[in-house]
Design a protein around this motif. Structure first.
Motif, PDB file in Angstrom:
ATOM      1  N   UNK A  75      49.805  37.105  44.289  1.00 35.39           N
ATOM      2  CA  UNK A  75      50.917  36.863  43.544  1.00 35.39           C
ATOM      3  C   UNK A  75      51.684  38.138  43.214  1.00 35.39           C
ATOM      4  N   UNK A  76      52.883  37.974  43.764  1.00 32.39           N
ATOM      5  CA  UNK A  76      53.820  39.299  43.401  1.00 32.39           C
ATOM      6  C   UNK A  76      55.302  38.854  43.090  1.00 32.39           C
ATOM      7  N   UNK A  77      56.113  39.790  42.555  1.00 28.96           N
ATOM      8  CA  UNK A  77      57.501  39.937  42.152  1.00 28.96           C
ATOM      9  C   UNK A  77      58.394  41.119  42.165  1.00 28.96           C
ATOM     10  N   UNK A  78      59.346  40.819  42.607  1.00 22.03           N
ATOM     11  CA  UNK A  78      60.377  41.943  42.765  1.00 22.03           C
ATOM     12  C   UNK A  78      60.446  42.650  41.448  1.00 22.03           C
ATOM     13  N   UNK A  79      60.346  42.173  40.251  1.00 25.99           N
ATOM     14  CA  UNK A  79      60.616  42.685  39.056  1.00 25.99           C
ATOM     15  C   UNK A  79      59.769  43.631  38.676  1.00 25.99           C
ATOM     16  N   UNK A  80      58.630  43.623  39.042  1.00 25.75           N
ATOM     17  CA  UNK A  80      57.640  44.832  38.827  1.00 25.75           C
ATOM     18  C   UNK A  80      57.421  45.983  40.044  1.00 25.75           C
ATOM     19  N   UNK A  81      58.036  45.687  41.057  1.00 32.33           N
ATOM     20  CA  UNK A  81      58.230  46.557  42.297  1.00 32.33           C
ATOM     21  C   UNK A  81      57.193  46.092  43.166  1.00 32.33           C
ATOM     22  N   UNK A  82      56.931  44.885  43.267  1.00 30.17           N
ATOM     23  CA  UNK A  82      55.822  43.929  44.146  1.00 30.17           C
ATOM     24  C   UNK A  82      54.504  44.582  44.056  1.00 30.17           C
ATOM     25  N   UNK A  83      54.158  44.787  42.767  1.00 31.33           N
ATOM     26  CA  UNK A  83      52.599  44.963  42.617  1.00 31.33           C
ATOM     27  C   UNK A  83      51.823  43.661  42.956  1.00 31.33           C
ATOM     28  N   UNK A  84      50.832  43.819  43.777  1.00 33.36           N
ATOM     29  CA  UNK A  84      50.051  42.977  44.316  1.00 33.36           C
ATOM     30  C   UNK A  84      48.668  42.428  43.336  1.00 33.36           C
ATOM     31  N   UNK A  85      49.065  41.287  42.894  1.00 28.43           N
ATOM     32  CA  UNK A  85      47.844  40.698  42.263  1.00 28.43           C
ATOM     33  C   UNK A  85      46.811  39.719  43.245  1.00 28.43           C
ATOM     34  N   UNK A  86      45.739  40.321  43.826  1.00 32.10           N
ATOM     35  CA  UNK A  86      44.916  39.746  44.672  1.00 32.10           C
ATOM     36  C   UNK A  86      44.141  38.788  44.296  1.00 32.10           C
ATOM     37  N   UNK A  87      44.610  37.535  44.274  1.00 32.65           N
ATOM     38  CA  UNK A  87      43.710  36.404  43.846  1.00 32.65           C
ATOM     39  C   UNK A  87      42.800  35.686  44.556  1.00 32.65           C
ATOM     40  N   UNK A  88      42.843  35.969  46.013  1.00 30.48           N
ATOM     41  CA  UNK A  88      41.707  35.382  47.057  1.00 30.48           C
ATOM     42  C   UNK A  88      41.895  36.257  48.063  1.00 30.48           C
ATOM     43  N   UNK A  89      40.675  36.359  48.784  1.00 28.72           N
ATOM     44  CA  UNK A  89      40.705  37.112  50.235  1.00 28.72           C
ATOM     45  C   UNK A  89      40.248  35.631  51.353  1.00 28.72           C
TER      46      UNK A  89
END
Length: 277
Positions: A75-89
């Motif tokens: 899950x990621x968003x432009x508003x925070x600089x595309x920090x990646x929340x890795x929710x599944x591999x």
């Protein structure tokens, strides 16, 4: 079939993932999401599965063609600089994660959730529902489910163990980030890399990413070119031009598919100067 659907088919991704992206399932649970997703700006490494215009975030598949494992669901968003929340591999982990979030959103199990579970999920639905009643969708507790323990996604688990990014834990310092795109790093790693003299050039503060990309591509260093293209500092027009050149040069058919799909996706906007990363 659009470019991303062709890519997911070429990668032999589950049919249910392609159907989810096309809006065949869970549209009521995620009524604020767009499937197929809409353009709010994203880097080429992200394959959007759903988008949410209210918070401009994406649920998607992050692909790095030059490391293993190559894929992460984020899950990621432009508003925070595309920090990646890795929710599944794994695909199975993502199926469980999306069903948990759908149950919370619906405050129960709808027929649509049941249908999606039947084609996608390895865990009994009653067990998932029992978990949701105890824990909701908080990522802090998801490793109570065996499926999230190995491999454990970076955004799953207690807060002291959880972090942004998709890097595995092997290696330390700049060595760990040797061929990593800047957008794969967590915030602390981004700061460290920006100030570390021996960090990869594309990770340094105010890195001239377009020039670095040209140098790497002209010398046949596709891994470095890809890492540079998925680091910060790009305008959308420059990134599109770079993606076109890498797609025309690479000997990896899947990478070419992904780049061309991203270029087409980015053309949803008629104001490219507004977007960058």
């Amino acid at each position: 079939m659009d470019g991303y659907d062709a890519l997911l088919a070429a990668l032999d991704c589950p049919t249910w993932l392609r159907q989810l992206r096309q809006g065949a399932y869970l549209t009521e649970a995620f009524f604020g999401d767009d499937a197929p997703p809409l353009w709010y700006g994203c880097p080429p490494a992200l394959v959007p599965i759903m988008s949410d215009g209210s918070s401009t975030h994406y649920k998607g598949l992050w692909i790095n063609w030059f490391r293993r494992p190559a894929r992460s669901y984020v899950v990621t968003e432009p508003e925070n600089g595309f920090l990646l929340e890795e929710v599944a591999i794994t695909d199975d982990q993502f199926a469980v994660w999306i069903i948990i979030n759908a149950i919370v959103a619906e405050d129960g199990v709808s027929e649509d959730i049941t249908r999606f579970h039947e084609i996608s999920c390895p865990i009994d639905l009653s067990r998932i529902l029992a978990y949701v009643k105890r824990r909701g969708d908080d990522p802090e507790y998801l490793d109570e489910l065996d499926i999230f323990r190995s491999p454990r996604p970076a955004w799953i688990g207690c807060q002291t163990d959880r972090n942004y990014g998709v890097l595995r834990t092997d290696g330390t310092g700049s060595r760990r980030m040797e061929l990593s795109p800047g957008l794969e790093l967590d915030p602390q790693e981004r700061i460290l890399a920006a100030e570390t003299p021996d960090a990869a050039p594309w990770l340094r503060r105010d890195a001239p990413v377009a020039r670095l990309f040209d140098d790497y591509l002209s010398s046949g260093r596709q891994a470095e070119a890809w890492a540079t293209l998925n680091s910060t500092g790009w305008s959308l027009p420059d990134a599109r031009a770079a993606a076109e050149r890498l797609a025309a040069t690479t000997d990896l058919p899947g990478l070419a598919l992904q780049l061309r799909a991203w270029i087409a996706f980015s053309q949803q906007t008629d104001m490219p100067e507004r977007y960058g990363y």
